[in-house]
Motif scaffolding. Structure first.
Motif, short mmCIF file in Angstrom:
data_model
loop_
_atom_site.label_atom_id
_atom_site.label_comp_id
_atom_site.label_asym_id
_atom_site.label_seq_id
_atom_site.Cartn_x
_atom_site.Cartn_y
_atom_site.Cartn_z
N PRO A 176 -11.61 -11.87 -6.44
CA PRO A 176 -10.30 -12.38 -5.54
C PRO A 176 -10.31 -11.82 -4.04
O PRO A 176 -9.72 -12.81 -3.28
CB PRO A 176 -9.32 -11.59 -6.41
N ALA A 177 -10.87 -10.71 -3.77
CA ALA A 177 -10.68 -10.36 -2.52
C ALA A 177 -11.35 -11.26 -1.59
O ALA A 177 -11.11 -11.48 -0.36
CB ALA A 177 -11.33 -8.80 -2.36
N VAL A 234 -18.56 -22.24 -5.70
CA VAL A 234 -18.79 -21.18 -4.76
C VAL A 234 -18.51 -19.86 -5.86
O VAL A 234 -17.48 -19.69 -6.21
CB VAL A 234 -18.32 -21.16 -3.50
N TRP A 235 -19.51 -18.86 -5.63
CA TRP A 235 -19.34 -17.69 -6.21
C TRP A 235 -19.66 -16.60 -5.42
O TRP A 235 -20.59 -16.20 -4.86
CB TRP A 235 -20.48 -17.66 -7.60
N CYS A 236 -18.55 -15.50 -5.43
CA CYS A 236 -18.48 -14.48 -4.60
C CYS A 236 -18.59 -13.30 -5.29
O CYS A 236 -17.47 -13.05 -6.22
CB CYS A 236 -17.41 -14.60 -3.81
N LEU A 237 -19.44 -12.28 -5.09
CA LEU A 237 -19.42 -11.04 -5.85
C LEU A 237 -19.35 -9.75 -4.75
O LEU A 237 -19.74 -9.99 -3.60
CB LEU A 237 -20.90 -10.96 -6.53
N VAL A 278 -17.86 1.81 -1.41
CA VAL A 278 -17.74 1.15 -0.03
C VAL A 278 -16.52 0.25 -0.09
O VAL A 278 -16.57 -0.68 -1.06
CB VAL A 278 -19.02 0.31 0.25
N PRO A 279 -15.45 0.36 0.59
CA PRO A 279 -14.57 -0.79 0.57
C PRO A 279 -14.75 -2.04 1.46
O PRO A 279 -15.54 -2.14 2.50
CB PRO A 279 -13.38 0.05 1.51
N LEU A 280 -14.44 -3.01 0.66
CA LEU A 280 -14.42 -4.20 1.34
C LEU A 280 -13.00 -4.63 2.14
O LEU A 280 -12.02 -4.80 1.54
CB LEU A 280 -14.50 -5.48 0.24
N THR A 281 -13.20 -4.28 3.42
CA THR A 281 -12.06 -4.21 4.29
C THR A 281 -11.43 -5.69 4.43
O THR A 281 -12.36 -6.96 4.08
CB THR A 281 -12.30 -3.91 5.66
#
Length: 298
Positions: free
Chosen positions: A105-106, A152-155, A232-235
């Motif tokens: 969702p991010a 579209v697939w986002c990981l 690791v943060p996904l900002t």
């Protein structure tokens, strides 16, 4: 003269003591030799000023310059590709509006916002436990449900072995296929696959393994398990950049807009350094099918 306005990204600047210079879309400066032409009149024409209300011209059409040298300059600009008509921005075609989004969702939230603003109709798969293997991944029939124009697939992590195998078959069913994933501080936006023979995720994995001497380590990293410390943060800025890259690829595919520079979207892997938000492009080609070994004869 129908073409009078500078194309987007091209500008003309008056340089003190040196006359006019043109800045190209690539950021280079070219000297403009105006000779005896009226520089003010030339700048007015190039900006499109005076294009309305002039005798002998249609609405939105610039008047032909009266001075012969001015006509020569404007024609030179047009011949060099620096002048153009102003076509309306391409609209997202109705047949390609239905875009199905899966994954983190991010990333899917900002991507959905971008696509909606561009004229698409994204639909996000309801929240569910994340797929961690081919066994838990949606099957082809699930991905084709609702007849989407693109998937579209986002990981927010590496791609488990076999997770995208079914999705790699989407282009053969007339559905565009786009994806991205993250490996530590590096994120990868893979090429858009829109037709049989385009680059799939399996092709990309094979190319990456072939390109590194650490292919055993990379394969083990993908397969897991992995030990790590603080995640690791996904900002928010990083997620917004990845979503914008994906949305731009989809918009160009949907509207047929050309890639202005660099590699074509269907043959380009983009690597994003999430620490600096630096994007680098790498060419990638499909992996051809391997011919079967000829049978041995005794």
């Amino acid at each position: 003269m129908s073409r009078s306005r500078l194309v987007p990204g091209v500008e003309v600047v008056a340089v003190p003591g040196r006359g006019l210079a043109l800045r190209t879309a690539e950021g280079e400066f070219l000297e403009v030799r105006t000779r005896d032409a009226d520089e003010g009149a030339l700048l007015s024409l190039l900006s499109g000023a005076g294009a309305h209300g002039e005798a002998g011209t249609g609405a939105g059409e610039a008047p032909a310059p009266a001075d012969e040298e001015l006509r020569h300059l404007v024609r030179a600009f047009e011949d060099a590709g620096y002048l153009a008509d102003e076509p309306p921005p391409p609209r997202w075609p109705a047949a390609r509006r239905d875009i199905r989004l899966l994954g983190a969702p991010a990333l899917t939230r900002p991507l959905a916002a971008h696509l909606t603003a561009l004229g698409a109709a994204p639909r996000t798969t309801p929240a569910a436990p994340p797929a961690t293997s081919a066994a838990t991944a949606p099957q082809l029939r699930d991905l084709l449900d609702g007849d989407p124009a693109a998937v579209v697939w986002c990981l927010d992590g590496p791609v488990p072995d076999g997770l995208w195998d079914a999705a790699d078959r989407l282009p053969g069913h007339g559905v565009a296929w786009l994806r991205c994933h993250r490996e530590g501080w590096q994120a990868y936006v893979e090429p858009l696959a829109a037709a049989p023979g385009d680059v799939t995720s399996a092709h990309l994995r094979a190319r990456r393994l072939a390109a590194t001497p650490a292919h055993r380590e990379l394969a083990a990293y993908w397969s897991g398990p992995r030990t790590s410390g603080t995640p690791v943060p996904l900002t928010v800025p990083a997620a917004a950049l990845l979503a914008a890259l994906l949305a731009d690829d989809l918009a160009r595919w949907a509207t047929g807009a050309p890639d202005p520079a660099g590699l074509p979207a269907r043959r380009r892997l983009r690597r994003v350094d999430l620490r600096t938000l630096t994007v680098t492009e790498h060419p990638v080609l499909p992996v051809p099918d391997v011919a079967p070994m000829p049978g041995k004869t005794g």
